[in-house]
Design a protein around this motif. Structure first.
Motif, PDB file in Angstrom:
ATOM      1  N   ASP A 102     -10.808  64.525  46.122  1.00  0.00           N
ATOM      2  CA  ASP A 102     -10.368  65.397  47.207  1.00  0.00           C
ATOM      3  C   ASP A 102     -10.522  64.696  48.557  1.00  0.00           C
ATOM      4  OD1 ASP A 102      -9.475  68.138  48.000  1.00  0.00           O
ATOM      5  OD2 ASP A 102     -11.373  68.109  49.092  1.00  0.00           O
ATOM      6  N   LEU A 103     -11.637  63.980  48.730  1.00  0.00           N
ATOM      7  CA  LEU A 103     -11.840  63.215  49.971  1.00  0.00           C
ATOM      8  C   LEU A 103     -10.817  62.098  50.087  1.00  0.00           C
ATOM      9  CD1 LEU A 103     -15.734  62.942  50.021  1.00  0.00           C
ATOM     10  CD2 LEU A 103     -14.314  64.037  51.768  1.00  0.00           C
ATOM     11  N   ALA A 104     -10.526  61.439  48.977  1.00  0.00           N
ATOM     12  CA  ALA A 104      -9.558  60.343  48.995  1.00  0.00           C
ATOM     13  C   ALA A 104      -8.174  60.833  49.395  1.00  0.00           C
ATOM     14  CB  ALA A 104      -9.505  59.681  47.621  1.00  0.00           C
ATOM     15  N   MET A 114      -7.309  53.067  36.291  1.00  0.00           N
ATOM     16  CA  MET A 114      -8.675  52.942  36.818  1.00  0.00           C
ATOM     17  C   MET A 114      -9.404  51.742  36.245  1.00  0.00           C
ATOM     18  SD  MET A 114      -9.399  56.972  36.640  1.00  0.00           S
ATOM     19  CE  MET A 114      -8.078  57.111  35.453  1.00  0.00           C
ATOM     20  N   HIS A 115     -10.235  51.137  37.076  1.00  0.00           N
ATOM     21  CA  HIS A 115     -11.067  50.018  36.650  1.00  0.00           C
ATOM     22  C   HIS A 115     -12.509  50.313  37.038  1.00  0.00           C
ATOM     23  CE1 HIS A 115      -7.634  47.304  35.776  1.00  0.00           C
ATOM     24  NE2 HIS A 115      -7.043  47.997  36.738  1.00  0.00           N
ATOM     25  N   HIS A 116     -13.417  49.973  36.146  1.00  0.00           N
ATOM     26  CA  HIS A 116     -14.836  50.270  36.333  1.00  0.00           C
ATOM     27  C   HIS A 116     -15.601  48.946  36.489  1.00  0.00           C
ATOM     28  CE1 HIS A 116     -18.724  52.180  35.772  1.00  0.00           C
ATOM     29  NE2 HIS A 116     -18.992  51.373  34.774  1.00  0.00           N
ATOM     30  N   LEU A 153     -11.439  53.875  51.080  1.00  0.00           N
ATOM     31  CA  LEU A 153     -12.744  53.800  50.423  1.00  0.00           C
ATOM     32  C   LEU A 153     -13.460  55.139  50.560  1.00  0.00           C
ATOM     33  CD1 LEU A 153     -15.260  52.188  49.289  1.00  0.00           C
ATOM     34  CD2 LEU A 153     -15.743  51.592  51.683  1.00  0.00           C
ATOM     35  N   VAL A 154     -14.100  55.586  49.488  1.00  0.00           N
ATOM     36  CA  VAL A 154     -14.921  56.789  49.531  1.00  0.00           C
ATOM     37  C   VAL A 154     -16.336  56.410  49.101  1.00  0.00           C
ATOM     38  CG1 VAL A 154     -15.246  59.155  48.751  1.00  0.00           C
ATOM     39  CG2 VAL A 154     -12.938  58.224  48.929  1.00  0.00           C
ATOM     40  N   ILE A 155     -17.319  56.737  49.939  1.00  0.00           N
ATOM     41  CA  ILE A 155     -18.715  56.445  49.632  1.00  0.00           C
ATOM     42  C   ILE A 155     -19.525  57.741  49.779  1.00  0.00           C
ATOM     43  CG2 ILE A 155     -18.527  54.048  50.381  1.00  0.00           C
ATOM     44  CD1 ILE A 155     -19.963  54.882  52.989  1.00  0.00           C
ATOM     45  N   ALA A 156     -20.828  57.619  49.662  1.00  0.00           N
ATOM     46  CA  ALA A 156     -21.708  58.773  49.865  1.00  0.00           C
ATOM     47  C   ALA A 156     -22.872  58.356  50.743  1.00  0.00           C
ATOM     48  CB  ALA A 156     -22.216  59.299  48.530  1.00  0.00           C
ATOM     49  N   LYS A 204      -9.901  41.722  43.774  1.00  0.00           N
ATOM     50  CA  LYS A 204      -9.017  40.826  43.031  1.00  0.00           C
ATOM     51  C   LYS A 204      -7.830  41.559  42.424  1.00  0.00           C
ATOM     52  CE  LYS A 204      -9.289  36.983  39.745  1.00  0.00           C
ATOM     53  NZ  LYS A 204     -10.188  36.230  38.813  1.00  0.00           N
ATOM     54  N   ILE A 205      -8.011  42.822  42.048  1.00  0.00           N
ATOM     55  CA  ILE A 205      -6.912  43.575  41.427  1.00  0.00           C
ATOM     56  C   ILE A 205      -6.058  44.316  42.455  1.00  0.00           C
ATOM     57  CG2 ILE A 205      -8.214  43.869  39.291  1.00  0.00           C
ATOM     58  CD1 ILE A 205      -8.656  46.810  40.173  1.00  0.00           C
ATOM     59  N   LYS A 206      -6.411  44.195  43.740  1.00  0.00           N
ATOM     60  CA  LYS A 206      -5.669  44.839  44.825  1.00  0.00           C
ATOM     61  C   LYS A 206      -5.521  46.344  44.607  1.00  0.00           C
ATOM     62  CE  LYS A 206      -3.116  40.604  45.855  1.00  0.00           C
ATOM     63  NZ  LYS A 206      -1.785  39.949  45.978  1.00  0.00           N
ATOM     64  N   PRO A 207      -6.628  47.059  44.618  1.00  0.00           N
ATOM     65  CA  PRO A 207      -6.599  48.505  44.329  1.00  0.00           C
ATOM     66  C   PRO A 207      -5.994  49.316  45.469  1.00  0.00           C
ATOM     67  CG  PRO A 207      -8.776  47.874  45.065  1.00  0.00           C
ATOM     68  CD  PRO A 207      -7.999  46.595  44.939  1.00  0.00           C
ATOM     69  N   THR A 208      -5.556  50.504  45.164  1.00  0.00           N
ATOM     70  CA  THR A 208      -5.049  51.422  46.194  1.00  0.00           C
ATOM     71  C   THR A 208      -6.146  52.358  46.670  1.00  0.00           C
ATOM     72  OG1 THR A 208      -4.319  52.944  44.453  1.00  0.00           O
ATOM     73  CG2 THR A 208      -2.705  51.351  45.280  1.00  0.00           C
ATOM     74  N   LEU A 209      -7.283  52.362  45.976  1.00  0.00           N
ATOM     75  CA  LEU A 209      -8.418  53.206  46.339  1.00  0.00           C
ATOM     76  C   LEU A 209      -9.675  52.653  45.677  1.00  0.00           C
ATOM     77  CD1 LEU A 209      -9.744  55.885  47.410  1.00  0.00           C
ATOM     78  CD2 LEU A 209      -9.077  56.906  45.214  1.00  0.00           C
TER      79      LEU A 209
END
Length: 269
Positions: free
Chosen positions: A224-226, A46-48, A125-128, A71-76
């Motif tokens: 859970d949404l992801a 994880m990156h913050h 992507l998960v948002i609110a 830049k880090i090419k995240p999976t989520l």
């Protein structure tokens, strides 16, 4: 019959649990399941990139957060409150004063444009949505930072339209969750009912930020949404507030012990 009472005896006070306050990424780190040898699962990295100063300049800060994430090419990507300061606040993404509902609605579009950079890269992507935080006025928010109820409703309609056109984006109904909390109800997320009567308050006294337990509940809901984008992936987390608290305190105690040993070594030399 009753036992005699010692007038000098001190009253027994229940010991309160040690307070723990973590941000979302920290909760996810501590909730990560461990392998048999006790190391953190290698598949959970994880990156913050969020900033506590986002509200001061949402345009450049938001753009920078997206840049670093891509830049880090995240999976989520979890962007729970990314859109919040595009609707709340006093400054637009262009650095101009934001005072009217129209200003806020136009500013929301700039926030959605930034999120489209993630969507266009093919990253889940998960948002609110936008919660009504009027109760936080005078505590953590000033009145001129808070949009009127109609603007919040309009913003949420637009966000839902945006999400429906993007299958990789999932949305947490934060506005509904907050209303349930205000009524003292349980939160149903991640296939579980989270009861404030058992967990303690889920919202801090400032009526804006979640408590430690509240952050754990939100983290569980986001993951859970992801998973709906990849249901075959087993959940690599244990979202148990008590377990996470124990891990936090154990690590803090270990750090304190190492620091004490280091100080003793220095003094002896």
């Amino acid at each position: 019959l009753t036992a005699p009472v010692d007038p000098n005896a001190k009253p027994t006070v229940a010991k309160k649990p040690t307070p723990v306050q973590l941000n979302l990424s920290d909760v996810l780190r501590y909730a990560a399941k461990t392998t048999t040898d006790g190391t953190t699962s290698q598949r959970v990295i994880m990156h913050h990139y969020s900033s506590g100063f986002f509200f001061t300049n949402p345009g450049p800060i938001g753009q920078g957060e997206i840049y670093r994430a891509l830049k880090i090419k995240p999976t989520l990507v979890l962007g729970l409150d990314f859109l919040f300061w595009y609707v709340y606040g006093t400054v637009t993404a262009d650095g101009k004063p934001m005072t009217t509902g129209a200003d806020r609605f136009s500013n929301l579009e700039l926030g959605l444009e930034q999120l489209d950079r993630i969507v266009n890269a093919g990253i889940p992507l998960v948002i609110a949505d936008i919660a009504d935080m009027h109760d936080a006025i005078g505590k953590m928010l000033s009145e001129n930072q808070v949009p009127d109820v109609q603007t919040i409703e309009n913003a949420n309609k637009r966000i839902m339209e945006w999400v429906k056109a993007r299958p990789l984006v999932k949305i947490m109904p934060l506005s509904q969750i907050l209303e349930t909390l205000k009524k003292g109800g349980s939160i149903d997320l991640a296939g579980k009912s989270w009861n404030p009567a058992e967990l303690g308050e889920l919202l801090q006294d400032d009526q804006l930020h979640p408590t430690f337990a509240g952050t754990v509940v939100i983290a569980a809901g986001l993951i859970d949404l992801a998973k709906t984008n990849d249901p075959a992936t087993p959940p690599p987390f244990d979202f148990d507030p008590k377990l996470i608290r124990e891990r936090v305190l154990e690590k803090a105690a270990a750090k304190k012990e190492v620091k004490a040993e280091s100080k003793t070594t220095e003094e002896s030399t």
